[in-house]
Design an enzyme around this catalytic site. Structure first.
Site, PDB file in Angstrom:
ATOM      1  N   ALA A 258      30.871  46.909  65.580  1.00  0.00           N
ATOM      2  CA  ALA A 258      31.073  46.247  64.281  1.00  0.00           C
ATOM      3  C   ALA A 258      30.640  47.254  63.203  1.00  0.00           C
ATOM      4  O   ALA A 258      29.770  46.976  62.368  1.00  0.00           O
ATOM      5  CB  ALA A 258      30.330  44.925  64.174  1.00  0.00           C
TER       6      ALA A 258
ATOM      7  N   HIS B 282      26.552  52.892  59.782  1.00  0.00           N
ATOM      8  CA  HIS B 282      26.801  53.598  61.046  1.00  0.00           C
ATOM      9  C   HIS B 282      27.552  54.912  60.789  1.00  0.00           C
ATOM     10  O   HIS B 282      27.222  55.956  61.348  1.00  0.00           O
ATOM     11  CB  HIS B 282      27.687  52.751  61.968  1.00  0.00           C
ATOM     12  CG  HIS B 282      27.103  51.461  62.436  1.00  0.00           C
ATOM     13  ND1 HIS B 282      27.617  50.238  62.089  1.00  0.00           N
ATOM     14  CD2 HIS B 282      26.040  51.199  63.236  1.00  0.00           C
ATOM     15  CE1 HIS B 282      26.927  49.272  62.674  1.00  0.00           C
ATOM     16  NE2 HIS B 282      25.947  49.831  63.367  1.00  0.00           N
TER      17      HIS B 282
ATOM     18  N   GLU C   9      16.865  54.120  59.477  1.00  0.00           N
ATOM     19  CA  GLU C   9      15.557  53.561  59.094  1.00  0.00           C
ATOM     20  C   GLU C   9      15.661  52.064  58.794  1.00  0.00           C
ATOM     21  O   GLU C   9      14.658  51.405  58.591  1.00  0.00           O
ATOM     22  CB  GLU C   9      14.992  54.311  57.887  1.00  0.00           C
ATOM     23  CG  GLU C   9      14.544  55.702  58.252  1.00  0.00           C
ATOM     24  CD  GLU C   9      13.730  56.377  57.161  1.00  0.00           C
ATOM     25  OE1 GLU C   9      13.748  55.888  56.014  1.00  0.00           O
ATOM     26  OE2 GLU C   9      13.088  57.399  57.471  1.00  0.00           O
TER      27      GLU C   9
ATOM     28  N   MET D  95      23.143  47.178  54.834  1.00  0.00           N
ATOM     29  CA  MET D  95      24.340  46.936  55.652  1.00  0.00           C
ATOM     30  C   MET D  95      23.925  46.605  57.073  1.00  0.00           C
ATOM     31  O   MET D  95      23.001  47.209  57.617  1.00  0.00           O
ATOM     32  CB  MET D  95      25.225  48.167  55.645  1.00  0.00           C
ATOM     33  CG  MET D  95      25.932  48.326  54.338  1.00  0.00           C
ATOM     34  SD  MET D  95      27.128  49.638  54.440  1.00  0.00           S
ATOM     35  CE  MET D  95      27.657  49.635  52.740  1.00  0.00           C
TER      36      MET D  95
ATOM     37  N   SER E 296      25.767  44.750  60.886  1.00  0.00           N
ATOM     38  CA  SER E 296      26.909  44.093  61.539  1.00  0.00           C
ATOM     39  C   SER E 296      26.792  42.582  61.373  1.00  0.00           C
ATOM     40  O   SER E 296      27.789  41.869  61.306  1.00  0.00           O
ATOM     41  CB  SER E 296      26.931  44.448  63.024  1.00  0.00           C
ATOM     42  OG  SER E 296      26.911  45.850  63.176  1.00  0.00           O
TER      43      SER E 296
END
Ligand code: AMP
Length: 285
Positions: free
Chosen positions: A32, A37, A151, A187, A189
């Site tokens: 996701a 990422h 982090e 952010m 998923s």
């Protein structure tokens, strides 16, 4: 981009086609994929000749079956995102649980000197044993030079760093900045599962952490804790699970600040029943 779904085929490819002298970066994810990422993958591409990104929703790190079942799975969209990255040297590893957890390999337990029992360890029993089990497995299989961790999951980063010190001293664990949505929400998923309204309102989590930083040397910690509890719980469909200020290295909770120590504030909030975490470094600017 080359795709592998079997550990053995990935291993064979690494042995045959990746020189021991070339730098290999590794970015483990549960898919996701979002810009957070992707920022890790881009950093790995910039710092290594080859990069492996794994997409694997690791069942042993979930302490609730419901959370595992509801975890977003968007493999096709993930691969499309990865394809847009400017790299010839990306390997993508997408195993299934049964390819990894077999009769001879299951969840292990670890001693990381106590950091595994704080915060996420306290509220998600067995979580870090599951994380360490899969990371140990991946590190053995892939043997990267550099491994990239966000982090956003700061405690996880520290645990992986300890794991590397104990078992994989040649692997460098690289901490990466937290990527945020426009409203400040870290952010994740899991944000995909929030209603539009809640996702918008959830910016208050980071807003609260910024205000904690602002109040740190002006108010006692218990007053700051009260402020956080009130601010978060006053939001519709928000429920604070924990908030704490902890030493950045030992993760021991603090109630009083000492000079020359670095601290971080950590928070976990249920928003519409979805669990979100965030943290902020509290160093004075
Ligand atoms: P996950 O797929 O949630 O297991 O995350 C995979 C890696 O991406 C972990 O090292 C996370 O800490 C990192 N990550 C997740 N969200 C963010 C973010 N908002 N910013 C930076 N890194 C992140």
């Amino acid at each position: 981009m080359k795709l592998f779904d079997q550990p053995n085929s990935l291993k064979e490819h690494l042995e045959k086609h990746i020189s021991k002298h070339a730098k290999l970066g590794f970015v483990p994810t549960m898919g996701a994929l979002h810009e957070g990422h992707i920022s890790l993958v881009e950093r790995s591409i910039a710092e290594n000749e080859h990069t492996i990104i794994s997409i694997f929703v690791n069942p042993t790190q979930f302490n609730k079956a419901e959370d595992l079942n509801n975890y977003p799975k968007t493999l096709d969209a993930d691969l499309e995102k990865i394809k847009t990255l400017d790299s010839q040297s990306l390997l993508v590893f997408t195993p299934q649980a049964a390819d990894i957890y077999t009769k001879t390999f299951s969840k292990k337990s670890y001693d990381f000197g106590g950091i595994e029992h704080e915060m996420e360890g306290k509220y998600r029993s067995g979580h870090f044993d599951g994380v360490a089990t899969i990371i140990e497995y991946f590190f053995h299989l892939i043997q990267p030079n550099n491994a990239y961790f966000g982090e956003k999951d700061y405690q996880q980063y520290l645990i992986v760093k300890k794991l590397a010190e104990q078992q994989f001293p040649a692997i460098k664990i690289v901490p990466c900045d937290i990527f945020r949505e426009k409203n400040g929400l870290a952010m994740s998923s899991r944000n995909l599962r929030l209603s539009d309204e809640a996702r918008q309102n959830a910016g208050i989590i980071y807003g609260t952490l910024l205000e904690v930083k602002n109040r740190l040397y002006k108010q006692p910690i218990n007053r700051i804790e009260e402020y956080v509890e009130k601010t978060i719980n006053n939001q519709k469909k928000f429920e604070l699970e924990y908030f704490c200020i902890a030493d950045e290295t030992s993760l021991k909770l603090v109630k009083k600040l000492a000079p020359k120590k670095n601290y971080r504030a950590f928070i976990a909030v249920f928003v519409e029943g979805i669990r979100l975490i965030d943290n902020i470094a509290l160093k004075e600017n």
